[in-house]
Design a protein around this motif. Sequence first.
Motif, PDB file in Angstrom:
ATOM      1  N   THR A  60     -15.755   5.236  18.204  1.00 56.78           N
ATOM      2  CA  THR A  60     -15.504   4.442  17.000  1.00 56.78           C
ATOM      3  C   THR A  60     -14.044   4.596  16.603  1.00 56.78           C
ATOM      4  OG1 THR A  60     -16.144   6.266  15.536  1.00 56.78           O
ATOM      5  CG2 THR A  60     -17.879   4.688  16.154  1.00 56.78           C
ATOM      6  N   GLY A  61     -13.532   3.607  15.888  1.00 56.45           N
ATOM      7  CA  GLY A  61     -12.134   3.621  15.465  1.00 56.45           C
ATOM      8  C   GLY A  61     -11.866   4.631  14.362  1.00 56.45           C
ATOM      9  N   ILE A  62     -10.611   5.030  14.263  1.00 55.42           N
ATOM     10  CA  ILE A  62     -10.154   5.921  13.199  1.00 55.42           C
ATOM     11  C   ILE A  62      -8.867   5.338  12.620  1.00 55.42           C
ATOM     12  CG2 ILE A  62     -11.222   8.038  14.098  1.00 55.42           C
ATOM     13  CD1 ILE A  62      -8.516   8.789  15.345  1.00 55.42           C
ATOM     14  N   THR A  63      -8.361   5.942  11.561  1.00 51.05           N
ATOM     15  CA  THR A  63      -7.125   5.523  10.919  1.00 51.05           C
ATOM     16  C   THR A  63      -6.047   6.562  11.206  1.00 51.05           C
ATOM     17  OG1 THR A  63      -8.373   4.424   9.177  1.00 51.05           O
ATOM     18  CG2 THR A  63      -6.076   4.925   8.690  1.00 51.05           C
ATOM     19  N   PHE A  64      -4.808   6.090  11.387  1.00 50.21           N
ATOM     20  CA  PHE A  64      -3.694   7.001  11.652  1.00 50.21           C
ATOM     21  C   PHE A  64      -3.723   8.146  10.639  1.00 50.21           C
ATOM     22  CE2 PHE A  64       0.659   8.413  10.776  1.00 50.21           C
ATOM     23  CZ  PHE A  64       0.970   8.927  12.020  1.00 50.21           C
ATOM     24  N   GLY A  65      -3.558   9.356  11.144  1.00 52.49           N
ATOM     25  CA  GLY A  65      -3.616  10.558  10.313  1.00 52.49           C
ATOM     26  C   GLY A  65      -4.922  11.303  10.488  1.00 52.49           C
ATOM     27  N   GLN A  66      -5.971  10.604  10.936  1.00 50.60           N
ATOM     28  CA  GLN A  66      -7.246  11.272  11.204  1.00 50.60           C
ATOM     29  C   GLN A  66      -7.192  11.913  12.582  1.00 50.60           C
ATOM     30  OE1 GLN A  66      -9.983   7.795  10.450  1.00 50.60           O
ATOM     31  NE2 GLN A  66     -11.198   9.415   9.497  1.00 50.60           N
ATOM     32  N   THR A  67      -7.984  12.947  12.762  1.00 50.46           N
ATOM     33  CA  THR A  67      -8.109  13.565  14.080  1.00 50.46           C
ATOM     34  C   THR A  67      -9.199  12.850  14.868  1.00 50.46           C
ATOM     35  OG1 THR A  67      -9.756  15.186  13.370  1.00 50.46           O
ATOM     36  CG2 THR A  67      -7.417  15.820  13.146  1.00 50.46           C
ATOM     37  N   ALA A 124      -6.232   2.545  13.625  1.00 46.77           N
ATOM     38  CA  ALA A 124      -5.664   1.573  12.674  1.00 46.77           C
ATOM     39  C   ALA A 124      -4.485   2.199  11.933  1.00 46.77           C
ATOM     40  CB  ALA A 124      -6.738   1.147  11.677  1.00 46.77           C
ATOM     41  N   LYS A 125      -3.566   1.352  11.491  1.00 45.87           N
ATOM     42  CA  LYS A 125      -2.452   1.833  10.675  1.00 45.87           C
ATOM     43  C   LYS A 125      -2.999   2.360   9.352  1.00 45.87           C
ATOM     44  CE  LYS A 125       1.196  -1.308  12.248  1.00 45.87           C
ATOM     45  NZ  LYS A 125       2.167  -2.327  11.771  1.00 45.87           N
ATOM     46  N   ALA A 126      -2.365   3.398   8.829  1.00 42.61           N
ATOM     47  CA  ALA A 126      -2.727   3.937   7.523  1.00 42.61           C
ATOM     48  C   ALA A 126      -1.938   3.203   6.441  1.00 42.61           C
ATOM     49  CB  ALA A 126      -2.416   5.432   7.471  1.00 42.61           C
ATOM     50  N   THR A 127      -2.464   3.167   5.247  1.00 40.57           N
ATOM     51  CA  THR A 127      -1.774   2.551   4.115  1.00 40.57           C
ATOM     52  C   THR A 127      -1.211   3.661   3.233  1.00 40.57           C
ATOM     53  OG1 THR A 127      -3.277   0.669   4.154  1.00 40.57           O
ATOM     54  CG2 THR A 127      -2.031   1.020   2.121  1.00 40.57           C
ATOM     55  N   PRO A 128       0.129   3.701   3.073  1.00 40.40           N
ATOM     56  CA  PRO A 128       0.699   4.751   2.219  1.00 40.40           C
ATOM     57  C   PRO A 128       0.354   4.514   0.749  1.00 40.40           C
ATOM     58  CG  PRO A 128       2.424   3.288   3.020  1.00 40.40           C
ATOM     59  CD  PRO A 128       1.143   2.836   3.650  1.00 40.40           C
ATOM     60  N   THR A 129       0.461   5.551  -0.039  1.00 41.55           N
ATOM     61  CA  THR A 129       0.203   5.481  -1.470  1.00 41.55           C
ATOM     62  C   THR A 129       1.532   5.549  -2.214  1.00 41.55           C
ATOM     63  OG1 THR A 129      -1.874   6.640  -1.126  1.00 41.55           O
ATOM     64  CG2 THR A 129      -1.038   6.588  -3.374  1.00 41.55           C
ATOM     65  N   VAL A 130       1.748   4.622  -3.142  1.00 42.61           N
ATOM     66  CA  VAL A 130       2.936   4.650  -3.992  1.00 42.61           C
ATOM     67  C   VAL A 130       2.520   5.254  -5.317  1.00 42.61           C
ATOM     68  CG1 VAL A 130       4.696   3.271  -5.180  1.00 42.61           C
ATOM     69  CG2 VAL A 130       3.946   2.647  -2.867  1.00 42.61           C
ATOM     70  N   THR A 131       3.073   6.421  -5.640  1.00 45.02           N
ATOM     71  CA  THR A 131       2.714   7.089  -6.894  1.00 45.02           C
ATOM     72  C   THR A 131       3.649   6.719  -8.037  1.00 45.02           C
ATOM     73  OG1 THR A 131       3.954   9.036  -6.187  1.00 45.02           O
ATOM     74  CG2 THR A 131       1.585   9.039  -5.758  1.00 45.02           C
ATOM     75  N   THR A 132       4.889   6.351  -7.706  1.00 44.90           N
ATOM     76  CA  THR A 132       5.852   5.913  -8.721  1.00 44.90           C
ATOM     77  C   THR A 132       6.618   4.717  -8.169  1.00 44.90           C
ATOM     78  OG1 THR A 132       6.128   8.196  -9.465  1.00 44.90           O
ATOM     79  CG2 THR A 132       7.797   6.611 -10.196  1.00 44.90           C
ATOM     80  N   ALA A 133       6.581   3.604  -8.900  1.00 45.43           N
ATOM     81  CA  ALA A 133       7.306   2.409  -8.455  1.00 45.43           C
ATOM     82  C   ALA A 133       8.809   2.604  -8.693  1.00 45.43           C
ATOM     83  CB  ALA A 133       6.809   1.189  -9.216  1.00 45.43           C
ATOM     84  N   PRO A 134       9.641   1.965  -7.874  1.00 44.11           N
ATOM     85  CA  PRO A 134      11.087   2.082  -8.097  1.00 44.11           C
ATOM     86  C   PRO A 134      11.499   1.273  -9.334  1.00 44.11           C
ATOM     87  CG  PRO A 134      10.654   0.511  -6.364  1.00 44.11           C
ATOM     88  CD  PRO A 134       9.326   1.104  -6.746  1.00 44.11           C
ATOM     89  N   THR A 135      12.690   1.534  -9.817  1.00 46.35           N
ATOM     90  CA  THR A 135      13.245   0.738 -10.919  1.00 46.35           C
ATOM     91  C   THR A 135      14.333  -0.152 -10.353  1.00 46.35           C
ATOM     92  OG1 THR A 135      14.791   2.501 -11.473  1.00 46.35           O
ATOM     93  CG2 THR A 135      12.711   2.459 -12.679  1.00 46.35           C
ATOM     94  N   ALA A 136      14.507  -1.336 -10.991  1.00 46.52           N
ATOM     95  CA  ALA A 136      15.507  -2.297 -10.530  1.00 46.52           C
ATOM     96  C   ALA A 136      16.663  -2.332 -11.523  1.00 46.52           C
ATOM     97  CB  ALA A 136      14.885  -3.680 -10.394  1.00 46.52           C
ATOM     98  N   ALA A 137      17.869  -2.396 -10.988  1.00 48.93           N
ATOM     99  CA  ALA A 137      19.055  -2.549 -11.836  1.00 48.93           C
ATOM    100  C   ALA A 137      19.054  -3.949 -12.426  1.00 48.93           C
ATOM    101  CB  ALA A 137      20.315  -2.309 -11.008  1.00 48.93           C
ATOM    102  N   ALA A 155       6.605   7.582  -2.688  1.00 48.20           N
ATOM    103  CA  ALA A 155       5.474   7.189  -1.833  1.00 48.20           C
ATOM    104  C   ALA A 155       4.995   8.403  -1.046  1.00 48.20           C
ATOM    105  CB  ALA A 155       5.892   6.068  -0.894  1.00 48.20           C
ATOM    106  N   SER A 156       3.826   8.275  -0.476  1.00 49.19           N
ATOM    107  CA  SER A 156       3.220   9.392   0.263  1.00 49.19           C
ATOM    108  C   SER A 156       3.869   9.645   1.620  1.00 49.19           C
ATOM    109  CB  SER A 156       1.719   9.138   0.450  1.00 49.19           C
ATOM    110  OG  SER A 156       1.514   7.929   1.170  1.00 49.19           O
ATOM    111  N   VAL A 157       4.698   8.696   2.080  1.00 47.80           N
ATOM    112  CA  VAL A 157       5.407   8.868   3.352  1.00 47.80           C
ATOM    113  C   VAL A 157       6.857   8.426   3.158  1.00 47.80           C
ATOM    114  CG1 VAL A 157       3.340   8.538   4.781  1.00 47.80           C
ATOM    115  CG2 VAL A 157       4.751   6.567   4.176  1.00 47.80           C
ATOM    116  N   PRO A 158       7.777   8.911   3.995  1.00 51.84           N
ATOM    117  CA  PRO A 158       9.173   8.463   3.877  1.00 51.84           C
ATOM    118  C   PRO A 158       9.289   6.965   4.162  1.00 51.84           C
ATOM    119  CG  PRO A 158       8.990  10.407   5.288  1.00 51.84           C
ATOM    120  CD  PRO A 158       7.595   9.921   5.015  1.00 51.84           C
TER     121      PRO A 158
END
Length: 169
Positions: A60-67, A124-137, A155-158
């Motif tokens: 069965t399929g898994i998501t990136f980051g799973q073993t 499958a590709k994993a979906t990162p989590t954004v915990t704080t949105a950026p601010t715009a000038a 975000a949860s990844v670089p």
Amino acid sequence: ATVPGTFAFTTPGTTPGVGTASQGVTFTPTATANYNTVSLTVNVTVAKATPTVTTGPTATGITFGQTLAGSTLNGGVASVPGTFAFTTPTAQPSAGTATQSVTFTPAASGNYNTVTVNVNVTVAKATPTVTTAPTAASISFGQTLADAVLSGGVASVPGTFAFTTPSTQ
């Protein structure tokens, strides 16, 4: 032997187990009118048999980051009863289709060798989590979003933040 004749196992239907087994042998001289048969023993070394895997299991399929332990192996057919398991269940393959090693372990492992086969695992590709949105000038009327600098954001990844439609005014 010192006279012509034949050797044969005393109980040829015996199936010895793995290891070294002492087995009875009978020497029957060609000239049975002049000579008696002779019984003796010989050591027979029996190696483990290698089962045949006719159909490998599916994963069965898994998501990136799973073993690989997160994937379930289904099916698989071998010449003897046993189980299939990922050879390295702690591996974390990259997104895409990953060919992975699976080991078949016979239930009667004392008499049979293990067998390794390959299976494909869809990651499958994993979906990162954004915990704080950026601010715009700030920008002036008539400028596009591309003129606004985005800063901060967590975000949860670089990675980098960018406007989806930078040409929007």
